[in-house]
Write an enzyme that holds these catalytic residues in place. Structure first.
Site, PDB file in Angstrom:
ATOM      1  N   CYS B  11       0.841  -1.196   0.000  1.00  0.00           N
ATOM      2  CA  CYS B  11       0.000   0.000   0.000  1.00  0.00           C
ATOM      3  C   CYS B  11       0.880   1.252   0.000  1.00  0.00           C
ATOM      4  O   CYS B  11       2.098   1.172   0.139  1.00  0.00           O
ATOM      5  CB  CYS B  11      -0.946   0.003   1.187  1.00  0.00           C
ATOM      6  SG  CYS B  11      -0.099  -0.011   2.763  1.00  0.00           S
ATOM      7  N   CYS B  14       3.185   1.878   2.940  1.00  0.00           N
ATOM      8  CA  CYS B  14       4.340   0.987   3.001  1.00  0.00           C
ATOM      9  C   CYS B  14       5.442   1.515   2.090  1.00  0.00           C
ATOM     10  O   CYS B  14       6.619   1.483   2.435  1.00  0.00           O
ATOM     11  CB  CYS B  14       3.940  -0.419   2.568  1.00  0.00           C
ATOM     12  SG  CYS B  14       2.374  -0.969   3.244  1.00  0.00           S
TER      13      CYS B  14
END
Lengths: 330, 78
Positions: B11, B14
């Site tokens: 995501c 991250c």
């Protein structure tokens, strides 16, 4: 009653009537007022609330939730899991590690599902929009029925004993986990207030960045409906007398995950024109609880059968809530 | 050699954490390896439930949040 959004209303009215010289009763005037009032109001709400929520959420880590849920059996576990889902942060990208982490620690499947339903459903963007667009009462209804749905759906999944439909490697992990030392279970990483505010700010700016355009476009469309679409048209198609309205909005809602911020202002305009609130609740729940990206991610750990059971139970629950509200309010 | 592992399923947060970790390593001129682990099974095996998380030399230093490059630098030095 005190209206914290009065300044936005006042400013929008001033721009429309004094600067542009339009009547608030004209099509264009009422559309513009809707737009100029809603855009700053919603963006301010999103910014402020997501900052507060983001900061507070640094206190509740999933590890703590797992710790609290350990050893809790069915119904009480379901209730606790659904309640904890309200306050914990959730991102569909951590659904799988979370799911495995819960089962690994011996939390029952049904209880895990209660959490997995409630955590994404009661998310800050949906809550903020419901509060800003429909008021406090609708927001509370949404949260309470979301939690009830999470409790019941999780409880049913628990009763069905579907553990066999979870991918086998998850249970393998659980066995390995039990061999590990138990005292390593719950270790909190200490944070200062500065870290927490930083996190809150990061979260709120990220949310604003990802939703602002949808909000503006959504409100523009809502404004168009508000000023130009006749009420009887909305009542005919989306009103309480159309029994298909609830299932239709649920179907529309599922693929809309990221765009909830853009779609909600459109529903606001439709509600003002006679669409019932139960339909809105059903729609919002479909968008948040049955999000497509989350389903794709969950497929890694659930067999297609279990995923189908999960989706079916939640969908039926959402239909029920939609119909119930439409029936109660009339 | 120092080993930094960013755990995240890909995501946006991250990726931001990975970028911050790389920046921290670069600004300290360290010999370090920054890995991004995206496999959910792998993440679960390390006992992490909230992504993104950062592991430095096998120790979990942050979970469920994006920490700044400065903070990572402090962790690397401390």
């Amino acid at each position: 009653m005190f209206d914290p959004f009065y300044p936005f209303d006042w400013l929008a009215t001033q721009i429309v009537t004094n600067i542009l010289g339009l009547s608030l009763k004209s099509h264009l005037g009422s559309s513009l007022h809707f737009f100029l009032y809603d855009v700053p109001k919603i963006l301010t709400l999103v910014l402020v609330i997501s900052f507060i929520v983001g900061t507070l959420q640094t206190f509740i880590q999933p590890e703590k939730v797992r710790y609290l849920l350990r050893g809790k059996r069915t119904i009480f576990g379901n209730i606790l899991a659904a309640m904890l889902g309200i306050i914990t942060p959730f991102c569909s990208c951590s659904a799988v590690p979370l799911f495995i982490g819960f089962l690994e620690a011996g939390i029952p499947l049904g209880v895990t599902f209660s959490y997995l339903i409630s955590a994404p459903m009661v998310n800050e963007v949906a809550i903020i929009l419901l509060l800003g667009l429909f008021g406090f009462k609708v927001m509370i209804m949404y949260i309470s029925f979301g939690v009830i749905l999470a409790i019941i759906a999780g409880y049913i999944i628990g009763l069905l004993k579907l553990e066999k439909w979870v991918e086998p490697f998850v249970w393998q992990l659980q066995k390995n986990h039990q061999k590990l030392s138990e005292n390593n279970e719950f270790e909190e990483i200490s944070l200062t207030w500065k870290d927490r505010f930083q996190q809150g700010w990061y979260q709120s700016s990220e949310i604003i960045k990802s939703v602002w355009l949808y909000v503006v476009i959504g409100i523009a469309i809502g404004a168009g409906i508000h000023g130009y679409v006749p009420t009887n048209l909305v009542v005919k198609w989306a009103g309480a007398n159309n029994p298909f309205a609830v299932p239709i909005v649920v179907m529309i809602g599922v693929p809309l995950y990221a765009n909830i911020a853009g779609v909600m202002p459109i529903t606001e305009a439709l509600v003002n024109k006679g669409m019932p609130i139960g339909t809105v609740l059903a729609f919002t729940m479909a968008v948040t609880a049955l999000s497509l990206p989350e389903m794709v991610i969950l497929k890694k750990v659930l067999s297609p059968k279990l995923l189908t059971v999960f989706i079916t139970i939640v969908t039926l629950g959402i239909f029920g809530i939609g119909y119930l509200f439409n029936a109660l309010i009339i | 050699m120092i080993k930094l592992e960013v755990l995240g399923t890909g995501c946006k947060k991250c990726q931001q954490l990975e970028a911050n970790a790389k920046e921290a390593v670069a600004s300290l001129n360290l010999e370090a390896q920054v890995l991004h682990i995206t496999d959910p099974m792998e993440i679960a095996q390390r006992g992490v439930m909230s992504t993104p998380a950062l592991i430095i030399n096998g120790k979990i230093v942050s979970k469920g949040q994006v920490i700044t490059s400065e903070k990572i630098q402090a962790l690397l030095q401390g």
